[in-house]
Design a protein around this motif. Structure first.
Motif, PDB file in Angstrom:
ATOM      1  N   GLU A  62       9.867   6.791   4.540  1.00 13.79           N
ATOM      2  CA  GLU A  62       9.077   7.747   4.211  1.00 13.79           C
ATOM      3  C   GLU A  62       7.940   7.626   3.481  1.00 13.79           C
ATOM      4  O   GLU A  62       6.979   7.418   4.202  1.00 13.79           O
ATOM      5  CB  GLU A  62       9.279   8.822   4.070  1.00 13.79           C
ATOM      6  N   ALA A  63       7.649   6.839   2.168  1.00 12.66           N
ATOM      7  CA  ALA A  63       7.081   6.781   1.873  1.00 12.66           C
ATOM      8  C   ALA A  63       6.528   5.201   2.346  1.00 12.66           C
ATOM      9  O   ALA A  63       4.831   5.691   1.675  1.00 12.66           O
ATOM     10  CB  ALA A  63       7.564   6.146  -0.015  1.00 12.66           C
ATOM     11  N   TYR A  64       6.564   4.615   2.850  1.00 15.00           N
ATOM     12  CA  TYR A  64       6.252   3.375   3.272  1.00 15.00           C
ATOM     13  C   TYR A  64       5.045   4.191   4.706  1.00 15.00           C
ATOM     14  O   TYR A  64       4.197   3.937   4.643  1.00 15.00           O
ATOM     15  CB  TYR A  64       6.608   2.543   3.917  1.00 15.00           C
ATOM     16  N   ILE A  65       5.840   5.228   5.525  1.00 17.70           N
ATOM     17  CA  ILE A  65       5.046   5.592   6.638  1.00 17.70           C
ATOM     18  C   ILE A  65       4.083   6.298   5.910  1.00 17.70           C
ATOM     19  O   ILE A  65       3.033   5.749   6.572  1.00 17.70           O
ATOM     20  CB  ILE A  65       6.299   6.537   7.490  1.00 17.70           C
ATOM     21  N   ARG A  66       3.985   7.134   4.925  1.00 14.28           N
ATOM     22  CA  ARG A  66       2.952   7.809   4.185  1.00 14.28           C
ATOM     23  C   ARG A  66       2.191   7.045   3.878  1.00 14.28           C
ATOM     24  O   ARG A  66       0.680   7.550   4.619  1.00 14.28           O
ATOM     25  CB  ARG A  66       3.557   8.720   2.906  1.00 14.28           C
ATOM     26  N   LEU A  67       2.290   5.826   2.911  1.00 15.35           N
ATOM     27  CA  LEU A  67       1.010   5.011   2.755  1.00 15.35           C
ATOM     28  C   LEU A  67       1.034   4.135   4.407  1.00 15.35           C
ATOM     29  O   LEU A  67      -1.085   4.405   4.323  1.00 15.35           O
ATOM     30  CB  LEU A  67       1.952   4.029   1.609  1.00 15.35           C
ATOM     31  N   ALA A  68       0.961   4.325   5.478  1.00 15.51           N
ATOM     32  CA  ALA A  68       1.092   3.528   5.812  1.00 15.51           C
ATOM     33  C   ALA A  68      -0.210   4.186   7.676  1.00 15.51           C
ATOM     34  O   ALA A  68      -1.205   4.490   7.856  1.00 15.51           O
ATOM     35  CB  ALA A  68       1.337   3.239   7.509  1.00 15.51           C
ATOM     36  N   ASP A  69      -0.188   5.877   6.489  1.00 16.57           N
ATOM     37  CA  ASP A  69      -1.125   6.871   7.301  1.00 16.57           C
ATOM     38  C   ASP A  69      -2.075   7.329   7.055  1.00 16.57           C
ATOM     39  O   ASP A  69      -2.841   8.533   7.051  1.00 16.57           O
ATOM     40  CB  ASP A  69      -0.141   8.476   8.123  1.00 16.57           C
ATOM     41  N   VAL A  70      -2.129   6.552   5.864  1.00 17.52           N
ATOM     42  CA  VAL A  70      -3.316   7.181   4.513  1.00 17.52           C
ATOM     43  C   VAL A  70      -4.713   6.375   5.356  1.00 17.52           C
ATOM     44  O   VAL A  70      -4.715   5.189   6.025  1.00 17.52           O
ATOM     45  CB  VAL A  70      -3.437   6.614   2.983  1.00 17.52           C
ATOM     46  N   PRO A  71      -6.357   7.270   5.475  1.00 18.74           N
ATOM     47  CA  PRO A  71      -6.725   7.302   6.413  1.00 18.74           C
ATOM     48  C   PRO A  71      -7.761   5.680   5.910  1.00 18.74           C
ATOM     49  O   PRO A  71      -7.807   5.271   4.515  1.00 18.74           O
ATOM     50  CB  PRO A  71      -7.980   8.050   6.401  1.00 18.74           C
ATOM     51  N   ARG A  72      -7.984   5.351   7.340  1.00 13.57           N
ATOM     52  CA  ARG A  72      -8.907   3.836   6.961  1.00 13.57           C
ATOM     53  C   ARG A  72     -10.630   4.248   4.989  1.00 13.57           C
ATOM     54  O   ARG A  72     -10.751   3.610   4.291  1.00 13.57           O
ATOM     55  CB  ARG A  72      -9.511   3.272   7.879  1.00 13.57           C
ATOM     56  N   SER A  73     -10.922   5.715   5.708  1.00 12.80           N
ATOM     57  CA  SER A  73     -12.058   6.189   4.934  1.00 12.80           C
ATOM     58  C   SER A  73     -11.611   6.109   3.376  1.00 12.80           C
ATOM     59  O   SER A  73     -12.538   6.354   2.791  1.00 12.80           O
ATOM     60  CB  SER A  73     -12.206   7.643   5.724  1.00 12.80           C
ATOM     61  N   HIS A  74     -10.026   6.181   3.258  1.00  7.76           N
ATOM     62  CA  HIS A  74      -9.410   6.087   1.342  1.00  7.76           C
ATOM     63  C   HIS A  74      -8.825   5.605   1.348  1.00  7.76           C
ATOM     64  O   HIS A  74      -8.826   4.411   1.832  1.00  7.76           O
ATOM     65  CB  HIS A  74      -8.218   7.108   1.795  1.00  7.76           C
ATOM     66  N   THR A  75      -9.862   5.021   0.180  1.00  8.54           N
ATOM     67  CA  THR A  75      -9.632   3.788  -0.806  1.00  8.54           C
ATOM     68  C   THR A  75      -8.419   3.879  -1.618  1.00  8.54           C
ATOM     69  O   THR A  75      -8.066   5.017  -2.593  1.00  8.54           O
ATOM     70  CB  THR A  75     -10.884   2.809  -1.861  1.00  8.54           C
ATOM     71  N   ILE A  76      -7.201   3.152  -1.880  1.00  5.39           N
ATOM     72  CA  ILE A  76      -6.021   2.811  -2.710  1.00  5.39           C
ATOM     73  C   ILE A  76      -6.354   1.735  -3.380  1.00  5.39           C
ATOM     74  O   ILE A  76      -6.311   1.063  -3.723  1.00  5.39           O
ATOM     75  CB  ILE A  76      -4.725   2.763  -1.974  1.00  5.39           C
ATOM     76  N   VAL A  77      -6.525   2.554  -5.236  1.00  2.00           N
ATOM     77  CA  VAL A  77      -6.793   1.312  -6.351  1.00  2.00           C
ATOM     78  C   VAL A  77      -5.778   0.130  -6.424  1.00  2.00           C
ATOM     79  O   VAL A  77      -5.103  -0.634  -6.190  1.00  2.00           O
ATOM     80  CB  VAL A  77      -6.718   1.883  -7.323  1.00  2.00           C
ATOM     81  N   SER A  78      -4.243   1.563  -6.538  1.00  6.40           N
ATOM     82  CA  SER A  78      -3.496   0.948  -6.400  1.00  6.40           C
ATOM     83  C   SER A  78      -1.270   0.733  -5.492  1.00  6.40           C
ATOM     84  O   SER A  78      -1.094   2.247  -6.011  1.00  6.40           O
ATOM     85  CB  SER A  78      -2.495   1.194  -7.956  1.00  6.40           C
ATOM     86  N   PRO A  79      -1.813   0.454  -4.185  1.00  5.99           N
ATOM     87  CA  PRO A  79      -0.760   0.821  -3.586  1.00  5.99           C
ATOM     88  C   PRO A  79       0.373   0.827  -4.015  1.00  5.99           C
ATOM     89  O   PRO A  79       0.981   2.087  -3.271  1.00  5.99           O
ATOM     90  CB  PRO A  79      -1.212  -0.673  -2.411  1.00  5.99           C
ATOM     91  N   ARG A  80       0.546   0.050  -5.091  1.00  8.89           N
ATOM     92  CA  ARG A  80       2.124  -0.420  -5.958  1.00  8.89           C
ATOM     93  C   ARG A  80       2.081   1.236  -6.525  1.00  8.89           C
ATOM     94  O   ARG A  80       3.111   2.357  -6.423  1.00  8.89           O
ATOM     95  CB  ARG A  80       2.812  -0.821  -6.625  1.00  8.89           C
TER      96      ARG A  80
END
Length: 173
Positions: free
Chosen positions: A40-58
């Protein structure tokens, strides 16, 4: 929707899957539940919109997984409060707990106190303020001069310490 262009989910999965599962397994005490929460955590990460920048994916992945585990505990607690077996409903309530249950409770409290005594003073203070006195994260942060995130980290550390100290048959309670 998909993850930010800079996030390589497959690489992230391979690099952190073992650590993520180990953390979740320690938190929830069940391999299958840990695997479900990690997915579920990976799914949520994959669902983050492209417009949002995740500085630290880990960090985002582990924070999301921790939040999912906490939600899991809340749901379990709620279900436990709502479900009553027929046998329990038929029993006449009594104010006194059986002597063997009282002895077990005392032993359990002693075990938890011993485990908590191994933690740093600040972590024990956060635990006591939250779990014993019912302070909010914000109140604890203000009184101890730390961020709410630091309060949460101390609390998770204390809760994991308590969970590790409990006998394995108490994990489902």
């Amino acid at each position: 929707m998909s993850a930010s262009p800079s996030i390589d989910l497959e690489r992230l999965f391979h690099e952190h899957q073992r650590d993520l599962l180990a953390m979740l397994r320690r938190m929830v005490g069940c391999q299958e539940t840990a695997a479900d929460l990690a997915q579920e955590a990976y799914i949520r990460l994959a669902d983050v919109p492209r417009s949002h920048t995740i500085v630290s994916p880990r960090a985002f992945l582990f924070r999301t997984a921790t939040n999912l585990a906490l939600d899991h505990f809340r749901k379990q607690k709620f279900r436990g409060q709502r479900q009553t077996s027929l046998e329990e409903a038929e029993q006449v309530p009594t104010e006194a707990r059986p002597v063997d249950a009282q002895a077990y409770d005392k032993q359990l409290v002693a075990t938890l106190e011993k485990a908590l005594s191994t933690l740093p003073d600040r972590t024990r203070a956060v635990f006591a303020m939250r779990r014993v006195y019912g302070y909010s994260y914000q109140e604890i942060a203000t009184q101890l001069g730390m961020s709410e995130r630091a309060v949460e980290k101390h609390l998770v550390k204390a809760m994991l310490c308590c969970q590790d100290a409990l006998p394995s048959d108490d994990l489902s309670a």
